[in-house]
Write an enzyme that holds these catalytic residues in place. Structure first.
Site, PDB file in Angstrom:
ATOM      1  N   ARG A 160      29.045   8.409  33.276  1.00  0.00           N
ATOM      2  CA  ARG A 160      29.972   9.496  32.836  1.00  0.00           C
ATOM      3  C   ARG A 160      30.321  10.334  34.007  1.00  0.00           C
ATOM      4  O   ARG A 160      31.602  10.847  34.309  1.00  0.00           O
ATOM      5  CB  ARG A 160      29.263  10.211  31.639  1.00  0.00           C
ATOM      6  CG  ARG A 160      29.335   9.527  30.599  1.00  0.00           C
ATOM      7  CD  ARG A 160      28.211  10.251  29.561  1.00  0.00           C
ATOM      8  NE  ARG A 160      28.496  11.563  29.411  1.00  0.00           N
ATOM      9  CZ  ARG A 160      27.553  12.495  29.171  1.00  0.00           C
ATOM     10  NH1 ARG A 160      26.250  11.932  29.111  1.00  0.00           N
ATOM     11  NH2 ARG A 160      27.734  13.620  28.938  1.00  0.00           N
ATOM     12  N   SER A 179      22.889  12.772  25.030  1.00  0.00           N
ATOM     13  CA  SER A 179      22.071  12.412  26.282  1.00  0.00           C
ATOM     14  C   SER A 179      20.803  13.530  26.101  1.00  0.00           C
ATOM     15  O   SER A 179      19.695  12.858  26.563  1.00  0.00           O
ATOM     16  CB  SER A 179      22.985  12.593  27.321  1.00  0.00           C
ATOM     17  OG  SER A 179      22.334  13.097  28.471  1.00  0.00           O
ATOM     18  N   LYS A 193      16.502  12.078  25.389  1.00  0.00           N
ATOM     19  CA  LYS A 193      15.289  12.235  25.997  1.00  0.00           C
ATOM     20  C   LYS A 193      14.092  12.936  25.333  1.00  0.00           C
ATOM     21  O   LYS A 193      13.099  12.730  25.667  1.00  0.00           O
ATOM     22  CB  LYS A 193      15.844  12.631  27.350  1.00  0.00           C
ATOM     23  CG  LYS A 193      16.596  11.785  28.349  1.00  0.00           C
ATOM     24  CD  LYS A 193      17.347  12.345  29.629  1.00  0.00           C
ATOM     25  CE  LYS A 193      18.459  13.171  29.317  1.00  0.00           C
ATOM     26  NZ  LYS A 193      19.402  13.315  30.551  1.00  0.00           N
ATOM     27  N   HIS A 236      14.784  23.010  26.584  1.00  0.00           N
ATOM     28  CA  HIS A 236      15.600  22.254  27.583  1.00  0.00           C
ATOM     29  C   HIS A 236      16.956  23.452  27.829  1.00  0.00           C
ATOM     30  O   HIS A 236      17.470  24.251  26.962  1.00  0.00           O
ATOM     31  CB  HIS A 236      16.312  20.965  26.932  1.00  0.00           C
ATOM     32  CG  HIS A 236      17.304  20.567  27.756  1.00  0.00           C
ATOM     33  ND1 HIS A 236      16.939  19.666  28.783  1.00  0.00           N
ATOM     34  CD2 HIS A 236      18.832  20.843  27.765  1.00  0.00           C
ATOM     35  CE1 HIS A 236      18.038  19.257  29.282  1.00  0.00           C
ATOM     36  NE2 HIS A 236      19.250  19.986  29.130  1.00  0.00           N
ATOM     37  N   ASP A 290      20.509   6.110  28.345  1.00  0.00           N
ATOM     38  CA  ASP A 290      21.122   7.302  28.934  1.00  0.00           C
ATOM     39  C   ASP A 290      21.264   7.371  30.459  1.00  0.00           C
ATOM     40  O   ASP A 290      22.332   7.961  31.018  1.00  0.00           O
ATOM     41  CB  ASP A 290      20.327   8.651  28.406  1.00  0.00           C
ATOM     42  CG  ASP A 290      20.842  10.068  28.964  1.00  0.00           C
ATOM     43  OD1 ASP A 290      22.068  10.103  28.792  1.00  0.00           O
ATOM     44  OD2 ASP A 290      20.142  10.387  29.613  1.00  0.00           O
TER      45      ASP A 290
END
Ligand code: URA
Length: 426
Positions: A170, A185, A189, A84, A163
């Site tokens: 947010r 967050s 995932k 990620h 999320d």
């Protein structure tokens, strides 16, 4: 004991730790609508200002995972490992990386997002390939992982739905920047996706979320701690995002650059980071006898890329969209290119049409910027420094001004480019 949203908000506002029960209750209640948007807005702001410790953050992550389903992706016969990135300008690394790691023997389930603001999204880039489809069913993801070894697709709606809702809130309440909220967050995932190992690329610099190495390290440590609390093997690299990655910024331009890398060419920084991240992923996956650099030049990763694109309806041989207007920006004087600010280039590409302002906006696959000179190179007056690609000629005059600000020409070579990998957190 009865829990109320007002009590939870007040506790965090006053700097108290939230209990496991309070966290479970408030996240579940927000997902099903019992906790109102304005209450979650106040709580998110209290968390941003007061923080959450490691135990609270791990529990918050668990509650977000429990708001939906987990994907069971095991059983492909290959170790599962994902990457990620926190996002940057010209960051197309997932495109060559997923097929490369699959070509080395792992399975890579990359459930990704679309871009918002000045950073591009992996799905937007791939959608510039004619026919390519981002939305896959759980069954299709599993089948593709088993057959091809790599999938890059959209996150499924049942993956951490808390999320999805909270991130949108947010975004409009100036609470994106909270480290515990960003960490939970991202990690909710990834854990719900079911990967067995994860490499994080935490970007640092003007083009990144985290502008300073200190904040980036804090985020990396928060995510690593969540991973350990959930039994997920995880390593984070902090990497430079003060200048764009590679020479292409914009969806189709970045796909073309990724294919160059998969064919054994491409810019040195994109190749370096792809191979480094692949090495980290393979080590976490327990694959130690394969050299990803050699696999990349062998063409095996390019073969996986072609299968991965075709499996999702894309034509790997199709021509990519091309902008109607391509204009150079030239050097105003002789000198040395000292730098090219990632944030300014990201915003300029976005204004040319490569990005979106609201999540429902379309992106123009052909729009973007091609950098023609690397930092540290000498240039002469009139030499093209970069190219603007757009289908919106009316924005060209003001974008020219933006990119003029992004580019710094100096008389003498100054510092070398900062190292690409700044730190490692394991
Ligand atoms: N990316 C995410 O998925 N969540 C955040 O909070 C920030 C970036």
């Amino acid at each position: 004991m009865t829990i109320s949203a007002v009590d939870v908000i007040r506790a965090k506002r006053d700097g108290e730790r939230l209990s496991d029960e309070q966290i479970d209750w408030v996240v579940a209640g927000y997902t099903d609508g019992t906790v109102a948007e304005e209450q979650m807005s106040a709580l998110a702001m209290a968390i941003l200002l007061r923080g959450m410790d490691g135990t609270e953050t791990a529990r918050w992550t668990q509650a977000m995972i429990d708001s939906g389903d987990r994907l069971a992706l095991g059983g492909t016969g290959r170790p599962l490992v994902d990457k990620h990135s926190t996002g940057g300008v010209g960051d197309k690394i997932s495109l060559p990386l997923a097929p490369l790691v699959a070509a080395c023997g792992a399975a890579v389930p990359q459930l990704s997002g679309r871009g918002l603001g000045h950073t591009g999204g992996t799905l937007d880039k791939l959608e510039s390939i004619p026919g390519w489809r981002a939305e896959l069913s759980d069954e299709e993801i599993r089948a593709q992982l088993a057959e091809v070894g790599a999938v890059i697709c959209a996150t499924t709606p049942r993956l951490a739905p808390a999320d999805r809702k909270l991130y949108a809130l947010r975004d409009v309440t100036a609470t994106v920047e909270s480290i515990p909220l960003i960490a939970s967050s991202i990690m909710s995932k990834k854990i719900a996706e079911g990967t067995e190992a994860l490499v994080l690329d935490v970007k640092v610099g003007s083009g990144a979320f985290m502008k300073s190495p200190g904040r980036a390290r804090e985020l990396a440590v928060a995510m690593r701690d969540i991973a350990s609390a959930h039994g997920l093997r995880c390593v984070a690299l902090l990497t430079d995002m003060s200048v764009p990655l590679g020479r292409a910024v914009g969806n189709a331009l970045e796909v073309a650059e990724s294919v160059e890398v998969l064919r054994g060419g491409g810019p040195a920084d994109v190749v370096e980071l792809t191979v480094r991240l692949a090495g980290e992923m393979l080590a976490l996956a327990g694959i130690e006898d394969v050299d990803p650099g050699e696999v990349l030049v062998s063409g095996a990763a390019h073969d996986v890329w072609r299968k991965m694109i075709a499996a999702q309806g894309g034509d790997p041989d199709a021509a990519l969209p091309v902008a109607r207007h391509v204009e150079p920006v030239v050097a105003e004087r002789d000198g040395v290119l000292a730098g090219c600010d990632a944030y300014e280039i990201g915003v300029a590409a976005w204004r040319l049409g490569a990005g979106r302002a609201r999540k429902e906006d379309p992106v123009d696959p052909a729009a973007g910027i091609r950098l023609l000179v690397d930092p540290g190179e000498k240039v002469v007056a009139g030499q093209p420094l970069l190219e603007l690609h757009t289908n919106r000629p009316e924005v060209l005059p003001s974008v020219r001004e933006d990119v003029a600000r992004a580019v710094t020409l100096v008389d003498e070579p100054s510092r070398e480019r900062a190292p690409l990998v700044l730190d490692r957190v394991s």
